[in-house]
Motif scaffolding. Structure first.
Motif, PDB file in Angstrom:
ATOM      1  N   PHE A 184      -3.354 -11.914   9.464  1.00  0.00           N
ATOM      2  CA  PHE A 184      -3.286 -10.511   9.821  1.00  0.00           C
ATOM      3  C   PHE A 184      -4.041  -9.720   8.767  1.00  0.00           C
ATOM      4  O   PHE A 184      -3.830  -9.907   7.568  1.00  0.00           O
ATOM      5  N   LEU A 185      -4.923  -8.845   9.212  1.00  0.00           N
ATOM      6  CA  LEU A 185      -5.645  -7.976   8.277  1.00  0.00           C
ATOM      7  C   LEU A 185      -4.862  -6.706   7.981  1.00  0.00           C
ATOM      8  O   LEU A 185      -5.026  -6.094   6.937  1.00  0.00           O
ATOM      9  N   GLY A 186      -4.044  -6.289   8.931  1.00  0.00           N
ATOM     10  CA  GLY A 186      -3.287  -5.057   8.769  1.00  0.00           C
ATOM     11  C   GLY A 186      -3.228  -4.300  10.080  1.00  0.00           C
ATOM     12  O   GLY A 186      -3.413  -4.867  11.148  1.00  0.00           O
ATOM     13  N   HIS A 187      -2.988  -2.998   9.979  1.00  0.00           N
ATOM     14  CA  HIS A 187      -2.872  -2.174  11.179  1.00  0.00           C
ATOM     15  C   HIS A 187      -3.337  -0.768  10.856  1.00  0.00           C
ATOM     16  O   HIS A 187      -3.438  -0.365   9.698  1.00  0.00           O
ATOM     17  N   ASP A 188      -3.626  -0.032  11.914  1.00  0.00           N
ATOM     18  CA  ASP A 188      -3.844   1.410  11.788  1.00  0.00           C
ATOM     19  C   ASP A 188      -2.881   2.067  12.767  1.00  0.00           C
ATOM     20  O   ASP A 188      -1.941   1.425  13.236  1.00  0.00           O
TER      21      ASP A 188
ATOM     22  N   LEU B 210      -3.353  -3.543  15.766  1.00  0.00           N
ATOM     23  CA  LEU B 210      -3.195  -4.576  14.744  1.00  0.00           C
ATOM     24  C   LEU B 210      -4.522  -5.324  14.646  1.00  0.00           C
ATOM     25  O   LEU B 210      -5.228  -5.486  15.644  1.00  0.00           O
ATOM     26  N   TYR B 211      -4.843  -5.808  13.453  1.00  0.00           N
ATOM     27  CA  TYR B 211      -6.112  -6.497  13.227  1.00  0.00           C
ATOM     28  C   TYR B 211      -5.855  -7.899  12.693  1.00  0.00           C
ATOM     29  O   TYR B 211      -5.009  -8.099  11.824  1.00  0.00           O
TER      30      TYR B 211
ATOM     31  N   ASN C  81       3.789  -7.089   2.406  1.00  0.00           N
ATOM     32  CA  ASN C  81       2.570  -7.624   1.811  1.00  0.00           C
ATOM     33  C   ASN C  81       1.356  -7.544   2.733  1.00  0.00           C
ATOM     34  O   ASN C  81       0.319  -8.122   2.433  1.00  0.00           O
ATOM     35  N   LEU C  82       1.487  -6.871   3.847  1.00  0.00           N
ATOM     36  CA  LEU C  82       0.358  -6.726   4.757  1.00  0.00           C
ATOM     37  C   LEU C  82      -0.587  -5.684   4.178  1.00  0.00           C
ATOM     38  O   LEU C  82      -0.197  -4.546   3.946  1.00  0.00           O
ATOM     39  N   PRO C  83      -1.831  -6.083   3.906  1.00  0.00           N
ATOM     40  CA  PRO C  83      -2.740  -5.150   3.237  1.00  0.00           C
ATOM     41  C   PRO C  83      -3.177  -4.013   4.154  1.00  0.00           C
ATOM     42  O   PRO C  83      -3.085  -4.111   5.375  1.00  0.00           O
ATOM     43  N   ASP C  84      -3.638  -2.933   3.534  1.00  0.00           N
ATOM     44  CA  ASP C  84      -4.239  -1.856   4.315  1.00  0.00           C
ATOM     45  C   ASP C  84      -5.544  -2.370   4.911  1.00  0.00           C
ATOM     46  O   ASP C  84      -6.237  -3.188   4.306  1.00  0.00           O
TER      47      ASP C  84
ATOM     48  N   HIS D 266     -12.216  -0.260  10.075  1.00  0.00           N
ATOM     49  CA  HIS D 266     -12.087   0.985  10.845  1.00  0.00           C
ATOM     50  C   HIS D 266     -13.445   1.401  11.413  1.00  0.00           C
ATOM     51  O   HIS D 266     -13.542   1.788  12.578  1.00  0.00           O
ATOM     52  N   ASP D 267     -14.486   1.311  10.597  1.00  0.00           N
ATOM     53  CA  ASP D 267     -15.830   1.669  11.070  1.00  0.00           C
ATOM     54  C   ASP D 267     -16.246   0.785  12.243  1.00  0.00           C
ATOM     55  O   ASP D 267     -16.796   1.265  13.235  1.00  0.00           O
TER      56      ASP D 267
END
Length: 186
Positions: free
Chosen positions: A105-109, A113-114, A157-160, A166-167
């Protein structure tokens, strides 16, 4: 059909892992060993570019199962849909070549989820995919992250998500399903 059987086997193995070791933390890098089969190759005798994304799904199923996301999603009537994905290739995977699908998992906005997937041979990245997924409710509508995190607990621990992700998400997005999206070629 081939990927269906592989998916069921991955989920079965991931469930065994959860029974033996408990659920994995969300920042875990999942690893699934895969072999390039004759049904995966194209006329040039290497893995078909479209097959990579299907096999990266195996990594996503493994990660969702081992982290407990899949059980929470099923119990609450939620599901994820891929809204965009991009794959980049470095080297070809040949027939019968063994490799690992690494997933994390890369994270979320605020909307998605990414997840990142990699095809790795002996520690070397052959291909990488970035996947953006939206969470939906079977009863209709989009699942807000507050609901997801209330059910799962917010992963500490999920990074931003990094700015370039985002781009990429903005640059690759299509109009909303509520807006018109005519096919007009310039």
């Amino acid at each position: 059909m081939n990927v269906l059987w592989r998916t069921l086997l991955v989920i079965f193995r991931a469930r065994l892992s959860v029974r033996r070791h408990g659920t994995a933390p969300p920042e875990t890098v999942g690893r699934v060993r895969v072999t390039t089969l004759p049904t995966d190759i194209d006329m040039l005798m290497h893995m078909n570019n479209g097959r990579y994304l299907s096999l990266f799904d195996l990594g996503r199923w493994d990660l969702l199962t081992r982290t407990g996301f899949l059980r929470t999603m099923r119990d609450n009537g939620w599901y994820a849909v891929v809204s965009s994905e991009t794959v980049t290739f470095r080297k070809s995977l040949e027939l019968w070549q063994r490799f690992e699908v690494e997933s994390r998992f890369l994270g979320h906005d605020d909307r998605a989820l990414y997840v990142e997937h990699r095809a790795v041979v002996h520690g070397e990245v052959y291909a990488r995919a970035i996947v953006r997924a939206r969470m939906l409710k079977r009863s209709g509508g989009t699942l807000r992250h507050e609901e997801l995190f209330a059910a799962m607990g917010r992963p500490d621990n999920l990074p931003d998500v990094e700015p370039w992700v985002h781009d990429w998400a903005v640059a690759s997005a299509l109009p909303s399903t509520r807006d018109a999206a005519p096919s007009v070629w310039n």
